[in-house]
Scaffold this motif. Structure first.
Motif, PDB file in Angstrom:
ATOM      1  N   THR A   1     -15.893   4.446  -0.809  1.00 59.99           N
ATOM      2  CA  THR A   1     -15.248   4.796   0.701  1.00 59.99           C
ATOM      3  C   THR A   1     -14.198   5.539   1.079  1.00 59.99           C
ATOM      4  OG1 THR A   1     -15.004   1.959   0.080  1.00 59.99           O
ATOM      5  CG2 THR A   1     -14.849   2.402   2.251  1.00 59.99           C
TER       6      THR A   1
ATOM      7  N   LYS B   1      -7.080   1.762   6.149  1.00 58.16           N
ATOM      8  CA  LYS B   1      -8.019   1.054   6.135  1.00 58.16           C
ATOM      9  C   LYS B   1      -8.692   0.577   4.913  1.00 58.16           C
ATOM     10  CE  LYS B   1     -10.235   2.057  11.021  1.00 58.16           C
ATOM     11  NZ  LYS B   1     -11.870   2.788  11.689  1.00 58.16           N
ATOM     12  N   ILE B   2      -8.768   1.296   4.612  1.00 59.23           N
ATOM     13  CA  ILE B   2      -9.369   1.239   3.190  1.00 59.23           C
ATOM     14  C   ILE B   2      -8.969   0.338   1.792  1.00 59.23           C
ATOM     15  CG2 ILE B   2     -10.220   2.142   1.216  1.00 59.23           C
ATOM     16  CD1 ILE B   2     -10.915   4.951   2.575  1.00 59.23           C
TER      17      ILE B   2
ATOM     18  N   ASP C   1      -6.333  -1.434   2.744  1.00 60.82           N
ATOM     19  CA  ASP C   1      -5.751  -3.450   3.704  1.00 60.82           C
ATOM     20  C   ASP C   1      -7.180  -4.431   3.117  1.00 60.82           C
ATOM     21  OD1 ASP C   1      -3.653  -2.683   4.818  1.00 60.82           O
ATOM     22  OD2 ASP C   1      -4.419  -1.805   6.415  1.00 60.82           O
ATOM     23  N   LEU C   2      -8.398  -3.562   3.167  1.00 58.09           N
ATOM     24  CA  LEU C   2      -9.482  -4.151   3.903  1.00 58.09           C
ATOM     25  C   LEU C   2      -9.971  -4.651   1.610  1.00 58.09           C
ATOM     26  CD1 LEU C   2     -12.056  -5.038   4.420  1.00 58.09           C
ATOM     27  CD2 LEU C   2     -13.280  -2.648   3.977  1.00 58.09           C
ATOM     28  N   ALA C   3      -9.238  -3.049   0.525  1.00 59.63           N
ATOM     29  CA  ALA C   3      -9.552  -3.337  -0.679  1.00 59.63           C
ATOM     30  C   ALA C   3      -8.342  -5.330  -1.196  1.00 59.63           C
ATOM     31  CB  ALA C   3      -8.795  -2.401  -1.747  1.00 59.63           C
TER      32      ALA C   3
ATOM     33  N   GLU D   1      -8.318  -7.070   1.017  1.00 60.83           N
ATOM     34  CA  GLU D   1      -8.570  -8.366   1.418  1.00 60.83           C
ATOM     35  C   GLU D   1      -9.878  -8.982   0.794  1.00 60.83           C
ATOM     36  OE1 GLU D   1     -11.020  -8.763   5.476  1.00 60.83           O
ATOM     37  OE2 GLU D   1      -8.506  -7.705   6.246  1.00 60.83           O
ATOM     38  N   LYS D   2      -9.966  -7.682  -0.211  1.00 61.51           N
ATOM     39  CA  LYS D   2     -11.873  -8.258  -0.317  1.00 61.51           C
ATOM     40  C   LYS D   2     -11.225  -8.585  -1.995  1.00 61.51           C
ATOM     41  CE  LYS D   2     -15.973  -5.715   0.285  1.00 61.51           C
ATOM     42  NZ  LYS D   2     -16.766  -5.136  -0.166  1.00 61.51           N
TER      43      LYS D   2
ATOM     44  N   THR E   1       0.600  -1.370  -0.542  1.00 62.45           N
ATOM     45  CA  THR E   1       0.103  -0.433   0.069  1.00 62.45           C
ATOM     46  C   THR E   1       0.369   1.028  -0.097  1.00 62.45           C
ATOM     47  OG1 THR E   1      -0.043   0.045   2.157  1.00 62.45           O
ATOM     48  CG2 THR E   1      -1.576  -1.380   1.273  1.00 62.45           C
TER      49      THR E   1
ATOM     50  N   GLU F   1      -7.000   6.318   8.114  1.00 64.97           N
ATOM     51  CA  GLU F   1      -8.853   5.641   7.324  1.00 64.97           C
ATOM     52  C   GLU F   1      -8.300   5.126   6.164  1.00 64.97           C
ATOM     53  OE1 GLU F   1     -12.196   5.297   8.039  1.00 64.97           O
ATOM     54  OE2 GLU F   1     -11.301   5.191  10.743  1.00 64.97           O
TER      55      GLU F   1
END
Length: 140
Positions: A116, A64-65, A67-69, A71-72, A4, A61
């Motif tokens: 997001t 977080k976005i 990291d979530l991307a 993951e998803k 990232t 934040e």
């Protein structure tokens, strides 16, 4: 390997920097979202925009976005860079790039990240018109 790249800066954003970060020999697709300052909002002429951020929370934040991307979606890397300060029509306040083995994941992750970001990241913009100004996009 760092996956990232998160940045908020008053410097001009650099698409090549974001592209180079996500580029990877294992990836067949790179997707980019480049937000630009447009000259019109709801029929009113926009002169310029001023972006402000609560930087420590905004960076947290944005991470977080990212990291979530990761993951998803089946992506390799993601860069989310946002500008702060005064920007003129045509200038770039946000760049998001993603890379993946196949294009669909890169597209979906990029769209997820910008949607997001607009909903959750504490970055505000003040729109300047010929007849006044207004704060918009205030996030919690």
């Amino acid at each position: 390997m760092k996956r990232t790249s998160i940045k908020i800066t008053s410097d001009k954003l650099d698409l090549q920097e974001c592209y180079r970060f996500v580029e990877d020999a294992s990836c067949g697709g790179i997707s980019a979202f480049i937000g630009t300052v447009r000259n019109d909002t709801q029929g009113k002429e926009v002169m310029q925009l001023d972006f402000s951020a609560y930087k420590p929370m905004a960076i947290k934040e944005m991470q977080k976005i990212a990291d979530l991307a990761l993951e998803k979606f089946d992506i390799k890397k993601i860069a989310i860079h946002h500008a702060e300060g005064m920007l003129q029509v045509g200038e770039v306040p946000v760049i998001i790039t993603t890379s993946s083995k196949h294009r669909k994941a890169a597209f979906e992750a990029c769209e997820f990240a910008i949607d997001t970001l607009k909903e959750t990241v504490p970055i505000w913009k003040k729109e300047y018109f010929s007849d006044g100004e207004v704060w918009v996009n205030a996030h919690p």
